[in-house]
Design a protein around this motif. Structure first.
Motif, PDB file in Angstrom:
ATOM      1  N   PHE A 356       4.375 -14.435  -0.934  1.00 60.46           N
ATOM      2  CA  PHE A 356       4.613 -13.689   0.308  1.00 60.46           C
ATOM      3  C   PHE A 356       6.081 -13.350   0.534  1.00 60.46           C
ATOM      4  CE2 PHE A 356       0.353 -15.184   1.664  1.00 60.46           C
ATOM      5  CZ  PHE A 356      -0.151 -13.960   2.093  1.00 60.46           C
ATOM      6  N   ASN A 357       6.992 -14.138  -0.042  1.00 57.74           N
ATOM      7  CA  ASN A 357       8.397 -13.978   0.326  1.00 57.74           C
ATOM      8  C   ASN A 357       9.315 -13.556  -0.815  1.00 57.74           C
ATOM      9  OD1 ASN A 357       8.093 -14.926   3.184  1.00 57.74           O
ATOM     10  ND2 ASN A 357       7.351 -16.754   2.111  1.00 57.74           N
ATOM     11  N   VAL A 358       8.815 -13.549  -2.035  1.00 59.79           N
ATOM     12  CA  VAL A 358       9.607 -13.019  -3.145  1.00 59.79           C
ATOM     13  C   VAL A 358       8.852 -11.847  -3.793  1.00 59.79           C
ATOM     14  CG1 VAL A 358      10.747 -13.481  -5.346  1.00 59.79           C
ATOM     15  CG2 VAL A 358      10.733 -15.245  -3.574  1.00 59.79           C
ATOM     16  N   VAL A 359       7.662 -12.119  -4.278  1.00 52.67           N
ATOM     17  CA  VAL A 359       6.909 -11.060  -4.979  1.00 52.67           C
ATOM     18  C   VAL A 359       6.608  -9.891  -4.044  1.00 52.67           C
ATOM     19  CG1 VAL A 359       4.744 -10.523  -6.161  1.00 52.67           C
ATOM     20  CG2 VAL A 359       5.972 -12.633  -6.700  1.00 52.67           C
ATOM     21  N   ALA A 360       6.205 -10.200  -2.798  1.00 54.38           N
ATOM     22  CA  ALA A 360       5.885  -9.119  -1.854  1.00 54.38           C
ATOM     23  C   ALA A 360       7.136  -8.424  -1.332  1.00 54.38           C
ATOM     24  CB  ALA A 360       5.084  -9.676  -0.678  1.00 54.38           C
TER      25      ALA A 360
END
Ligand SMILES: [Zn+2]
Length: 639
Positions: A356-360
């Motif tokens: 949720f916080n790096v890939v997205a």
């Protein structure tokens, strides 16, 4: 060969298929994400990102490198690892074909892979930057040449192709390349390792996919060789390559973050396949130490721009955070292997945080511009990238369409295309849900066929409803991960409340069609405080909502607000506001002095304001801005 290949074809289409593990992964044919947060991103990935990558590798001549090599022309465009981006695109396409059977993806796979395969040397070697006319000899620069790294990406892509389609010329070429590597670097061959790990994790999976133990043995050999100073460390130091300490003796991940995480993933596969409990224990301890001391709130890893590296313990500056997107992908790879081996949900917690916080965060909403680095604070408005130019790797301050070092975009693409494989696992006795998305799951367990439907708007809200569509008559266990942040989670089975404790909700019964398990995770925004030893974060707080880290972006503040002036009073709870939160802040009006240090605290006028914090993964979508995740607590002493 044919029999062997047919057997390979029946494997579940998933990136990681251990011979034996506590949890068994499910394939893309067993889990389908049907919409929601991740379903939308998978669609953007298919519609926009994969064609975008094809466009760039074509126009920059990186794909043409293979065609030139095939006709004996050693001219090479791009960096020494440009081949790997073509292989990662092929891997993304292969998973997309497995996910949807998309015709464009299949046609593109065939066309691109034919160009690649034509460049292979008769002995199996395949790299467009070495050994050709006018080029340096093969394996003459193991430190920086990336030949085995590129080979690893080809092998991973071939495994994806094998598992979603069956063998084809590209798969056969990758096997010839792997055989060449085993001959060249086997026990009697060169005593060398690649400066960038990746071949380890790739050969291990090829061993699993083909049943040929030689590839697993070679993966083990590469893992065991590292840490003995085989690489010339030059000025950068052996830790950069993880060549300072043997894997089984290291205490934490160190050096170049992506290298460390790919190596750890391969080592986890080796530990698993050879029953090497000492190595497994070392990796578990390294994971735990790294998560406790060297990981950002976002799940990001790597805090130094110099060497794209992990810092010391608690060295986690927000504004200088590197947190490369590929390190996020590597972290998910490592955690997923430990989750399969151990069955502990803490690994799935970190995967969720990182998703949720790096890939997205990396791709923009159109899927055609990307962050390479993911800092948690930006003090100067970024400059919007030109849609048509290549950025140097990390210097772009906003998302850029492509990079001279463009590892991150295709890494995101292959991860999103294969994302369904990370949603759930099974054991003989049941099914475990680890990530939440609207999905259908259909898989056999020992007692018979299980069919599930997951209905949720997560993370917009915290209700996860699992409806049983098909069940064996005997009892079995349905498990749902309860994230560590989800204190106060509640659950019902067919409307009747059940107790939730620990990191899993486990419902065991003889399910019948229509049975419904509902888990409700508390999604109220919450304050989060840092360990006091993270010196850069002392006196600050952040707001999280479920698995999503929130941030203040200047776009949401009155014009002229400097986010460096903000302070918050964490005794007032943040108020839920859509997918973000509203917080009360004060802005300090402190003018410049001649010298920014004083014997006594400076008294400054303050102005109150209320502002909305947004999900970190959505920042920088509205033009140049400043941003911060960690907000200083209001300091009464200075008022
Ligand atoms: Zn990258």
């Amino acid at each position: 060969m044919t029999d062997q290949l047919q057997r390979r074809g029946v494997q579940a289409p998933a990136p990681v298929m251990p011979s034996a593990s506590k949890l068994t992964p499910l394939g893309l044919d067993e889990v389908r994400i049907t919409g929601g947060f991740w379903g939308d991103r998978q669609q953007v990935n298919a519609d926009n990102t994969l064609p975008h990558i094809l466009d760039w590798i074509t126009r920059l001549g990186w794909l043409e490198n293979f065609a030139r090599m095939a006709r004996g022309d050693g001219t090479h465009d791009g960096r020494e690892f440009a081949d790997s981006e073509i292989h990662k695109l092929l891997e993304g396409l292969a998973w997309e074909i497995g996910r949807t059977g998309d015709e464009w993806a299949e046609r593109t796979f065939q066309e691109v892979s034919a160009v690649v395969v034509a460049a292979q040397a008769p002995d199996g070697y395949l790299d467009t930057n070495f050994g050709g006319p006018g080029q340096r000899p093969r394996y003459s620069d193991l430190e920086w040449g990336h030949e085995l790294y590129c080979a690893g990406h080809m092998i991973q892509a071939a495994v994806a192709r094998l598992r979603t389609h069956g063998s084809d010329p590209y798969v056969e070429a990758a096997i010839r390349l792997a055989d060449h590597i085993v001959r060249e670097f086997g026990p009697q061959g060169r005593n060398g390792v690649c400066g960038h790990p990746e071949i380890e994790v790739a050969l291990a999976e090829l061993g699993r996919a083909t049943g040929d133990r030689r590839y697993l043995e070679q993966a083990r050999l590469f893992v065991e060789r590292r840490g003995h100073g085989l690489l010339d460390e030059g000025e950068i130091g052996a830790a950069y390559f993880q060549d300072d300490v043997p894997v089984r003796e290291a205490e934490a991940l160190r050096g170049h973050a992506v290298r460390a995480l790919y190596l750890s993933s391969g080592a986890a596969d080796v530990a698993d396949e050879f029953g090497d409990e000492e190595l497994a224990e070392a990796l578990r301890a390294q994971w735990a130490t790294t998560v406790a001391r060297r990981t950002y709130l976002t799940g990001g890893m790597g805090s130094r721009h110099e060497g794209e590296a992990f810092g010391d313990d608690f060295e986690l500056p927000s504004d200088r955070a590197y947190s490369e997107t590929c390190a996020g992908v590597g972290s998910i790879m490592f955690s997923w292997r430990l989750l399969l081996a151990e069955g502990e949900e803490r690994y799935a917690d970190l995967i969720e945080r990182t998703l949720f916080n790096v890939v997205a965060t990396s791709p923009d909403e159109d899927g055609t511009a990307f962050f390479y680095v993911n800092p948690l604070q930006r003090n100067v408005p970024g400059t919007a990238g030109n849609d048509d130019t290549v950025s140097p790797r990390a210097s772009s301050s906003l998302r850029a369409p492509w990079f001279a070092v463009s590892c991150c975009p295709p890494n995101v693409a292959r991860t999103l295309a294969s994302m369904a494989a990370y949603v759930a696992t099974k054991t003989d006795d049941g099914v475990q849900l680890h990530q939440y998305a609207p999905a259908t799951i259909r898989t056999p367990i020992a007692a018979g066929e299980v069919g599930l439907r997951v209905e949720t708007a997560y993370p917009e809200n915290g209700v996860i409803r699992v409806v049983v569509d098909e069940s064996p008559a005997e009892e079995w266990s349905l498990s749902l991960r309860v994230p560590a942040w989800a204190a106060g989670a509640t659950a019902t089975v067919n409307g009747e409340p059940v107790e939730v404790s620990g990191d899993q909700l486990v419902v065991r019964r003889p399910f019948v069609e229509g049975d419904t398990v509902e888990l409700t995770l508390p999604m109220a925004p919450r304050w989060t405080r840092p360990d006091h030893r993270i010196d850069d974060l002392r006196g600050t707080v952040a707001v999280e909502r479920g698995p999503v880290v929130l941030c203040a972006e200047s776009t949401d503040f009155p014009a002229g607000t400097d986010l460096l002036d903000l302070e918050v009073d964490p005794s007032q709870q943040p108020v839920s506001d859509g997918d973000g939160a509203t917080v009360s802040l004060v802005s300090r009006a402190e003018s410049d002095g001649a010298w920014p240090y004083t014997p006594e605290p400076v008294t400054a006028a303050t102005a109150a304001l209320t502002a909305r914090l947004i999900p970190y993964h959505r920042w920088a979508e509205r033009g140049p801005s400043t941003m911060r995740v960690w907000l200083p607590e209001r300091s009464r002493a200075r008022d």
